[in-house]
Write an enzyme that holds these catalytic residues in place. Structure first.
Site: not given
Ligand code: GLA
Length: 386
Positions: A36-37, A70, A126, A175
């Site tokens: 992470e990071h 959407s 989330a 991501d």
């Protein structure tokens, strides 16, 4: 799940445009197993794709016009040539779509006009990369509709440009890489410096394990500003150390590097990144050796590092991790950028519900709004459905 969401995308397309789509493209949300990071520090990450997906139903539309509806928000966004010629002209969720068209154009592609309809099972906000899922599904649709030549390994950078330069979020490459390049039953070991990847077996099912994903439902507290601040402090530290990125501090060079920094907060940020890179390498080594049950302590150590050194967790998240561990999870950590979002816990498959119940009870005891949860196995990356 996917069949439903695909059917919903088709239904949304038909009701908005009065006919069938030319095709449907899907991209998943992601969870990061560990790392992470580290992505914007040129380091290592190990995400996997979730079985939750975003589906885009699409068809060509004459001229330089794009229309997107959407299912989730119920609204329709239309944009044209001017909006894809200059970054930032479309705001809101439509920016992720316009941003992809903009990034394709910037890369020299002739982007086909299109009608699109979006449906999704990836929860928004989330920390499961709903935005990367949308970018990747739209990108796949526009590439195929336009017959563009854009191999999968070049797509993550392009989708990241949409997010960094069009939407304006200074995120790393993890991501978009995850949602595009992950494979079912595997985690994606990505070197964020050269973007080389290895598909590492992560066959939870065969090991009788599962990953419980707990949505903390914690309100995001200044997540954007804090993310940018962490990134800036890592870049400043690399500058002080005279290196291109914190990736260049090896684990056995950590003590020396820390001794050259004169401020405690910066030292802790650096320690997180350097130790986290090593934990990714250690996790990959265990998974390659088929020792998936043994990765738990690395996950839990990653959480402690995010909590104490990088300072990106919040009370709900820490509560979920502690309760999951107390209820028998093999390891647990926050996943994603932080300040809310989700926790993942590695659990024996039959213990998933009991661990989730324990987290819910711990939340109730502290007076937090109830968390959400889902048990997952690693799914496939972005693909054309039909
Ligand atoms: C967010 C960003 C990623 C990565 C993670 C933290 O998800 O989009 O690029 O930096 O935070 O690991």
């Amino acid at each position: 799940m996917t069949d439903d969401v695909a059917a919903r995308a088709t239904a949304a397309f038909r009701s908005a445009y009065g006919g069938p789509p030319a095709g449907r493209w899907a991209a998943p949300g992601r969870a990061n197993l560990i790392g992470e990071h580290t992505d914007y520090n040129d380091g290592f990450v190990l995400p996997f794709a979730l079985p939750l997906r975003t589906v885009v139903a699409a068809a060509p539309q004459p001229g330089d016009t794009w229309t997107v509806c959407s299912e989730l928000t119920g609204d329709t966004v239309t944009f044209g040539a001017d909006d894809v010629a200059e970054a930032g002209r479309v705001a809101g969720w439509g920016a992720y779509v316009a941003g992809v068209a903009w990034a394709l154009r910037e890369a020299g592609h002739a982007v086909p006009g299109a009608r699109l309809a979006v449906a999704s099972d990836v929860p928004l906000g989330a920390g499961l990369s709903s935005s990367a899922a949308l970018e990747a599904a739209v990108l796949a649709a526009l590439v195929d509709l336009g017959g563009l030549d854009l191999p999968a390994e070049r797509r993550p950078r392009l989708a990241q440009r949409a997010e960094n330069d069009y939407v304006g979020a200074p995120t790393g490459i993890m991501d978009q890489s995850a949602v595009i390049r992950c494979r079912a039953g595997h985690a994606l070991f990505l070197d964020c410096r050269d973007e080389s990847v290895e598909q590492v077996p992560f066959d939870l099912d065969a090991a009788g394990l599962a990953v419980l994903v707990v949505d903390s439902r914690a309100p995001h507290r200044h997540a954007d500003g804090e993310y940018a601040a962490r990134r800036a402090s890592c870049e400043r530290a690399a500058g002080l150390l005279g290196i291109a990125a914190l990736r260049d501090v090896p684990a056995d060079g950590l003590a020396d590097a820390l001794a050259r920094l004169d401020e405690d907060e910066t030292r802790r940020r650096v320690r997180h990144v350097v130790t986290e890179n090593q934990r990714v390498l250690d996790t990959v080594a265990l998974l390659r050796a088929g020792r998936v049950r043994e990765i738990g302590p690395l996950l839990t150590a990653s959480h402690a590092s995010m909590r104490d050194d990088f300072e990106i967790t919040v009370p709900e998240i820490d509560t979920a991790v502690e309760a999951a561990l107390a209820a028998g999870a093999l390891g647990a950590r926050m996943t994603g950028g932080g300040f809310g979002g989700c926790v993942l816990a590695l659990v024996d498959a039959e213990r998933g519900d009991a661990v989730a119940d324990a987290v819910t009870a711990a939340y109730a005891e502290r007076g937090f709004a109830a968390p959400g949860h889902v048990t997952v196995l690693p799914g496939p990356g972005a693909t054309r459905l039909d």
